[in-house]
Design an enzyme around this catalytic site. Structure first.
Site, mmCIF file in Angstrom:
data_model
loop_
_atom_site.group_PDB
_atom_site.id
_atom_site.type_symbol
_atom_site.label_atom_id
_atom_site.label_comp_id
_atom_site.label_asym_id
_atom_site.label_seq_id
_atom_site.Cartn_x
_atom_site.Cartn_y
_atom_site.Cartn_z
ATOM 1 N N ASN A 289 0.918 -1.139 0.121
ATOM 2 C CA ASN A 289 0.183 -0.124 0.068
ATOM 3 C C ASN A 289 1.008 1.051 -0.093
ATOM 4 O O ASN A 289 1.853 1.132 0.737
ATOM 5 C CB ASN A 289 -0.868 -0.041 1.334
ATOM 6 C CG ASN A 289 -1.947 -1.456 1.325
ATOM 7 O OD1 ASN A 289 -2.271 -1.655 0.337
ATOM 8 N ND2 ASN A 289 -1.972 -1.908 2.444
ATOM 9 N N ARG A 291 -0.208 4.550 0.425
ATOM 10 C CA ARG A 291 -0.782 5.468 1.216
ATOM 11 C C ARG A 291 -0.608 5.459 2.519
ATOM 12 O O ARG A 291 0.110 4.396 3.145
ATOM 13 C CB ARG A 291 -2.368 5.258 0.966
ATOM 14 C CG ARG A 291 -2.656 4.154 1.590
ATOM 15 C CD ARG A 291 -4.022 3.624 1.354
ATOM 16 N NE ARG A 291 -4.765 2.725 2.153
ATOM 17 C CZ ARG A 291 -4.666 1.309 1.796
ATOM 18 N NH1 ARG A 291 -4.182 1.305 0.583
ATOM 19 N NH2 ARG A 291 -4.920 0.490 2.541
ATOM 20 N N VAL A 294 -5.193 3.627 7.706
ATOM 21 C CA VAL A 294 -6.112 3.952 8.590
ATOM 22 C C VAL A 294 -5.407 3.565 9.945
ATOM 23 O O VAL A 294 -5.713 4.299 11.017
ATOM 24 C CB VAL A 294 -7.430 3.067 8.443
ATOM 25 C CG1 VAL A 294 -8.411 3.374 9.649
ATOM 26 C CG2 VAL A 294 -8.109 3.357 7.330
#
Ligand code: MV4
Length: 447
Positions: A289, A291, A294
């Site tokens: 990922n 990014r 969360v």
């Protein structure tokens, strides 16, 4: 360093990015849909721009509107947060073409990791083990049968453009291979740009373990240990913890060093996460990922490192503020995702927040954009708060988490707090004995 950052997101992550910017002396621009005019991220930002009507495709995914907002406000950089446009290589490229810095990796690295077959090939080349399988797209039923003959059943068919569990099909025997392949192909064609598929040996009961890394433009890379994200329902994470109850220090150092080496050889810059399946003492890379995620706060709680701050620093061309030898992982952290949903049926529960009393005290962090009187809109993700708790040991963390959950009041809507209260009382969970299939069974058993 940047003077002004546009935050291309909403909710708690927009607030999280705003806080990092403020502490760095950077001004912020919020963008929002008409449904979010009263949202906390809009209230706190230095400036805000309305970019469209409620549906995300008309506002938070509206690239021309976001570029216009960055232009008229004179922003230097754009932070995409998670979800929305955060892993859209085209968006990152457009941001850069307009002279803004994209706070994330290069479009080339986003694209490489967005294609799960090229991601696997790259990481394998750079020294990580991957799940045995087709090592590339499977053209047709004949090619799939060859893979099956080599690796045996059960197999898992995955979409090259998928990820996060979308478009997967388990195949238990030869009789069902052609049918599963055809189904997966048509679903992939409908959901992704590319209908190509690849095949892996299906692992029965692995854990989902991910390694957080941050890399700067100088080629320095550090890892901040792992997060155990095995507790998921329908590919949505429910509770995450760091460190994993399943790893020891030696295993952590081994996989952390391998992850850093791979990321360094990739020439990657920014924060990133390498996802692994972990079964019988072996790690298999599945996806990366590109990014901020969360669940990044649990890593912040055990490392004391502000990951968003480092992400902004490296995007501006600066060096990481730390080296691997400076990283000390201490204690244990757990995040509970609080969703505006019925805790048994998971039906969405938007509406007005009548009471809001977040827990506090030592070792307790709440990342949320809620306030009393706020109306949770029905258009977006149901995540409304993250309760993150730190303790010296896993048991201290669990005791603190139970008392924090009991203090948490969110009135006016239904939330998943009662689900978390049941979870933290469960013997298997308390013993750290769970894998990626465990939570679905827990939910089915007690609902
Ligand atoms: C797998 C797997 C078993 N074997 N791959 C789901 C999300 C995506 N990131 C990969 N996923 C899986 N890949 C092989 N070869 C099982 C899953 C999986 C899963 C993984 C992590 C967390 C929860 C999961 C729930 C169901 C399936």
């Amino acid at each position: 360093m940047f003077d002004k950052v546009l935050i291309a997101n909403r909710g708690e992550i927009a607030l999280r990015i705003h806080r990092a910017c403020r502490e760095m002396g950077i001004r912020t621009v919020a963008v929002h849909s008409t449904a979010d005019a009263d949202a906390m991220h809009v209230r706190l930002a230095d400036e805000s721009v309305c970019i469209g009507p409620p549906p995300a495709r008309d506002s938070y995914l509206n690239i021309p509107a976001i570029i216009s907002a960055a232009t008229i406000t004179g922003a230097d950089a754009v932070h995409p947060g998670y979800g929305l446009l955060s892993e859209n290589a085209g968006f990152a490229a457009i941001v850069e073409e307009h002279g803004f810095v994209f706070i994330g990796p290069s479009p080339r690295h986003i694209e490489l990791m967005g294609d799960k077959v090229s991601a696997k090939a790259a990481m394998r080349e750079f020294g990580l083990s991957v799940v045995p399988g087709s090592d590339g797209p499977v053209a047709d039923a004949q090619a799939a049968a060859k893979v099956a003959a080599e690796f045996g059943y059960p197999l898992l068919i995955k979409a090259t453009g998928g990820g996060g569990g979308r478009g997967m099909k388990v195949v238990y025997d030869e009789a069902h291979l052609d049918e599963a392949l055809a189904k997966a192909r048509s679903e992939a064609g409908a959901s992704f740009e590319d209908d190509s598929l690849y095949i892996e040996k299906f692992l029965g009961r692995p854990r989902h373990i991910e390694i957080q890394i941050i890399a700067d433009t100088q080629g320095d890379v550090v890892h901040l240990g792992e997060r155990d994200c095995s507790l998921q329902r329908k590919h949505q994470k429910v509770l995450e913890e760091a460190p994993s109850p399943a790893l020891n220090d030696e295993t952590r150092e081994r996989i952390g060093a391998l992850a850093c080496e791979a990321v360094s050889r990739l020439g990657y810059r920014s924060a990133g996460t390498l996802e692994f399946l972990y079964e019988d003492g072996e790690f298999y890379f599945i996806e990366m990922n590109t990014r901020i995620q969360v669940e990044h706060p649990i890593t912040e709680m055990i490392s004391g490192i502000d990951i968003v701050r480092e992400q902004i620093r490296v995007a501006s061309g600066g060096p990481l503020s730390l080296r691997q030898a400076d990283v000390r992982l201490e204690g244990h952290a757990i995040e509970c995702r609080v969703n505006a949903e019925n805790p048994e049926t998971f039906a969405p529960s938007p509406g007005v927040i009548t009471d809001y009393h977040p827990p506090g005290g030592l070792g307790v962090r709440v990342d949320s954009a809620l306030y009393s009187g706020y109306k949770v809109p029905p258009y977006y993700d149901s995540l409304v708060a993250k309760l993150i708790v730190h303790g010296g040991t896993r048991n201290e963390c669990l005791m603190r988490l139970r008392r924090a959950l009991d203090e948490f009041v969110i009135g006016g809507i239904e939330t998943t707090i009662p689900l978390h209260q049941r979870l933290v009382a469960d013997t298997d969970f308390i013993n750290g004995e769970y894998d990626i299939g465990w939570l679905e069974q827990f939910v089915a058993r007690k609902a």
